[in-house]
Design a protein around this motif. Structure first.
Motif, short mmCIF file in Angstrom:
data_model
loop_
_atom_site.label_atom_id
_atom_site.label_comp_id
_atom_site.label_asym_id
_atom_site.label_seq_id
_atom_site.Cartn_x
_atom_site.Cartn_y
_atom_site.Cartn_z
N ASN A 124 50.13 36.68 38.60
CA ASN A 124 49.75 37.54 39.53
C ASN A 124 50.31 38.95 39.06
OD1 ASN A 124 48.40 35.82 41.02
ND2 ASN A 124 50.52 35.12 42.01
N SER A 125 50.70 39.15 37.89
CA SER A 125 51.43 40.49 37.26
C SER A 125 50.50 41.72 37.45
CB SER A 125 52.11 40.27 36.08
OG SER A 125 51.23 39.81 35.07
N TYR A 126 48.91 41.13 37.36
CA TYR A 126 47.90 42.22 37.33
C TYR A 126 48.09 43.08 38.69
CZ TYR A 126 45.11 39.19 40.57
OH TYR A 126 45.10 38.28 41.30
N LYS A 127 48.68 42.17 39.84
CA LYS A 127 48.66 42.89 41.00
C LYS A 127 49.46 44.23 41.13
CE LYS A 127 47.57 39.01 43.87
NZ LYS A 127 48.02 38.03 44.98
N GLN A 128 50.47 44.38 40.03
CA GLN A 128 51.34 45.53 39.99
C GLN A 128 50.68 46.66 39.68
OE1 GLN A 128 55.39 44.61 38.60
NE2 GLN A 128 54.72 42.96 37.72
N PHE A 129 49.51 46.50 38.74
CA PHE A 129 48.72 47.64 38.50
C PHE A 129 47.66 48.18 39.52
CE2 PHE A 129 50.21 45.61 34.77
CZ PHE A 129 50.66 46.37 33.94
N TYR A 130 47.56 47.34 40.82
CA TYR A 130 46.94 48.06 41.73
C TYR A 130 46.84 49.41 42.01
CZ TYR A 130 45.12 43.29 43.50
OH TYR A 130 44.72 42.03 43.73
N PRO A 131 47.91 50.04 42.16
CA PRO A 131 47.93 51.45 42.26
C PRO A 131 47.16 52.33 41.53
CG PRO A 131 50.22 50.58 42.67
CD PRO A 131 49.36 49.40 42.19
N PHE A 132 46.99 51.88 40.21
CA PHE A 132 46.40 52.66 39.00
C PHE A 132 44.93 52.50 39.05
CE2 PHE A 132 51.02 51.98 37.73
CZ PHE A 132 51.14 53.22 37.96
N MET A 133 44.58 51.71 40.00
CA MET A 133 42.87 51.33 39.64
C MET A 133 42.01 52.70 39.65
SD MET A 133 42.70 48.00 42.52
CE MET A 133 40.72 47.74 42.01
N GLY A 134 42.48 53.87 39.94
CA GLY A 134 41.92 54.88 39.76
C GLY A 134 41.31 55.30 38.29
N GLU A 135 42.00 54.40 37.45
CA GLU A 135 41.81 54.67 36.05
C GLU A 135 40.99 53.57 35.42
OE1 GLU A 135 45.64 55.12 33.94
OE2 GLU A 135 46.46 56.18 35.66
N ASN A 136 40.01 53.89 34.89
CA ASN A 136 38.94 52.99 34.31
C ASN A 136 39.50 51.70 33.75
OD1 ASN A 136 36.53 54.12 35.55
ND2 ASN A 136 36.36 55.36 33.79
N THR A 137 40.48 51.89 32.77
CA THR A 137 40.87 50.73 31.79
C THR A 137 41.65 49.96 32.70
OG1 THR A 137 42.98 52.15 31.29
CG2 THR A 137 41.28 51.96 29.84
N ILE A 138 42.25 50.42 33.87
CA ILE A 138 43.15 49.33 34.63
C ILE A 138 42.19 48.77 35.74
CG2 ILE A 138 44.99 49.33 36.45
CD1 ILE A 138 46.01 50.15 33.92
N LYS A 139 41.27 49.52 36.21
CA LYS A 139 40.30 49.06 37.29
C LYS A 139 39.78 47.65 36.53
CE LYS A 139 36.50 51.15 37.60
NZ LYS A 139 35.55 52.32 37.71
N ASN A 140 39.08 48.33 35.24
CA ASN A 140 38.31 46.73 34.58
C ASN A 140 39.43 45.62 34.36
OD1 ASN A 140 36.37 48.52 34.35
ND2 ASN A 140 36.76 49.25 32.49
N TYR A 141 40.54 46.01 34.14
CA TYR A 141 41.50 44.90 34.01
C TYR A 141 41.67 44.04 35.40
CZ TYR A 141 45.81 42.15 32.83
OH TYR A 141 46.72 41.16 32.40
N VAL A 142 41.86 44.74 36.26
CA VAL A 142 42.02 44.17 37.72
C VAL A 142 40.73 43.39 38.01
CG1 VAL A 142 42.26 44.55 40.11
CG2 VAL A 142 43.70 45.79 38.44
N TYR A 143 39.80 43.75 37.82
CA TYR A 143 38.23 43.27 38.07
C TYR A 143 38.16 42.13 37.23
CZ TYR A 143 33.23 42.57 38.46
OH TYR A 143 32.11 42.01 38.67
N LYS A 144 38.74 41.80 35.90
CA LYS A 144 38.64 40.41 35.26
C LYS A 144 39.76 39.33 35.83
CE LYS A 144 37.32 42.70 30.98
NZ LYS A 144 37.64 43.11 29.63
N ASN A 145 40.80 39.84 36.41
CA ASN A 145 41.83 38.97 36.86
C ASN A 145 41.89 38.70 38.27
OD1 ASN A 145 43.81 38.52 34.28
ND2 ASN A 145 43.08 40.66 34.36
N ALA A 146 41.44 39.53 39.13
CA ALA A 146 41.53 39.09 40.71
C ALA A 146 40.18 38.78 41.02
CB ALA A 146 41.73 40.59 41.28
N SER A 147 40.36 38.20 42.43
CA SER A 147 39.13 37.68 42.91
C SER A 147 38.32 38.72 43.27
CB SER A 147 39.48 36.76 43.99
OG SER A 147 40.00 37.48 45.25
N LEU A 148 36.91 38.44 43.78
CA LEU A 148 36.07 39.59 43.95
C LEU A 148 36.63 40.16 45.31
CD1 LEU A 148 33.63 40.73 42.47
CD2 LEU A 148 32.01 39.24 44.04
N GLU A 149 36.91 39.25 46.28
CA GLU A 149 37.35 39.74 47.44
C GLU A 149 38.66 40.67 47.32
OE1 GLU A 149 38.31 36.51 49.96
OE2 GLU A 149 39.15 37.98 51.67
#
Length: 308
Positions: A124-149
């Motif tokens: 679940n280490s991708y969760k540590q990147f939630y704060p940086f979801m304003g950046e496209n590369t981070i947003k896309n990475y979270v999208y691939k790893n997190a549930s849609l909800e």
């Protein structure tokens, strides 16, 4: 007629109050995010003019005293370390640094014998990147790893991007606190017992992870930024659990040094891995160990590196 007019008026009042409440929530949510995000930027050293950056996970987080480095080297340093990050996430972190810190001259990339294994790190280490979801590369990475909800919750409600550790990191950024809080020495009896029982993380390096790592190093090298592959020591007891595999990993890092320009491999196992009093646990240094390794690293940089 009068009753209908009164009903419409009440509906408008409800709508006005609802919109006002929603507006206040959005302002509050963005305000909290702005405050915490800026604290994290300060804690990790993102979006500044620092010329040196330290990148890795908790192993490096506890292994090097960046405040002492800044004081002795007279240069500001970014310390971007996240617990449990894998090779892909370290590449993301390097991308963030290359984008946000335009004047980097040196990246210190923490390495260890288990970094290409993958298994054993936080899923679940991708969760540590939630704060940086304003950046496209981070947003896309979270999208691939997190549930849609989860993705949409953290995309829309920005204050939900911060857990206890991230809030703590943000406040430590404002307070300029990077102390190693892991006090004590490793329990060698338990460690030896675990190794004897086979209760330890195996070295199972994958070629895929090696390719990702080498692409990261190539990317840094193409920007004419120097890289030090820094092996903060891990206990020799742990290193020797799979001695042959461990030595192969060390040989691999030495090969990277000769494969890429501007890359140096520094292995502090040689000096400190056998002194168990310097370790909090099998892989993390305590403050005494951190002090010794930091002093050695500062001495190396003073002799061999300049930010000019």
């Amino acid at each position: 007629m009068i009753k209908k007019h009164s009903s419409n008026k009440s509906l408008k009042e409800y709508l006005k109050k609802g919109l006002l409440f929603l507006l206040l929530l959005i302002i509050l949510d963005n305000g909290i995010n702005y405050f915490l995000l800026n604290g994290l930027y300060q804690y990790y050293g993102l979006y500044n003019k620092n010329k040196i950056a330290l990148v890795g996970h908790s192993h490096l987080m506890l292994g090097i005293d960046k405040v002492k480095m800044e004081k002795e080297l007279h240069v500001n340093i970014s310390k971007y370390t996240r617990e449990g990050v894998n090779i892909v996430e370290r590449d993301l972190m390097i991308n963030q640094l290359l984008k946000s810190n335009q004047q980097l001259k040196l990246i210190v990339y923490a390495v260890d014998a288990w970094m290409f294994t993958g298994e054993g790190l936080s899923k679940n280490s991708y969760k540590q990147f939630y704060p940086f979801m304003g950046e496209n590369t981070i947003k896309n990475y979270v999208y691939k790893n997190a549930s849609l909800e989860d993705y949409w919750q953290h995309r829309l409600i920005k204050s939900s991007r911060y857990n206890e550790g991230l809030v703590s990191g943000s406040f430590r950024g404002y307070l300029k606190s990077w102390d190693n809080l892991k006090v004590g020495a490793v329990d060698t009896i338990t460690l030896d017992s675990d190794i004897k029982k086979g209760n330890f993380r195996r070295i199972v390096s994958s070629s895929k992870n090696r390719r990702i790592f080498e692409n990261t190093i190539k990317k840094i090298s193409e920007k004419n930024i120097k890289t030090i592959l820094l092996y903060v020591p891990t206990t020799s007891r742990y290193n020797n659990a799979e001695m042959e595999k461990f030595n192969l990993e060390i040989a691999y890092f030495k090969s990277i040094e000769s494969k890429f320009k501007n890359v140096i491999f520094l292995d502090y196992n040689v000096l400190y891995s056998s002194n168990t009093s310097l370790f909090y646990d099998r892989i993390h240094l305590n403050p005494e160990g951190q002090k010794l390794v930091t002093n050695s690293f500062i001495e190396y940089l003073q002799k061999h590196f300049t930010t000019n």
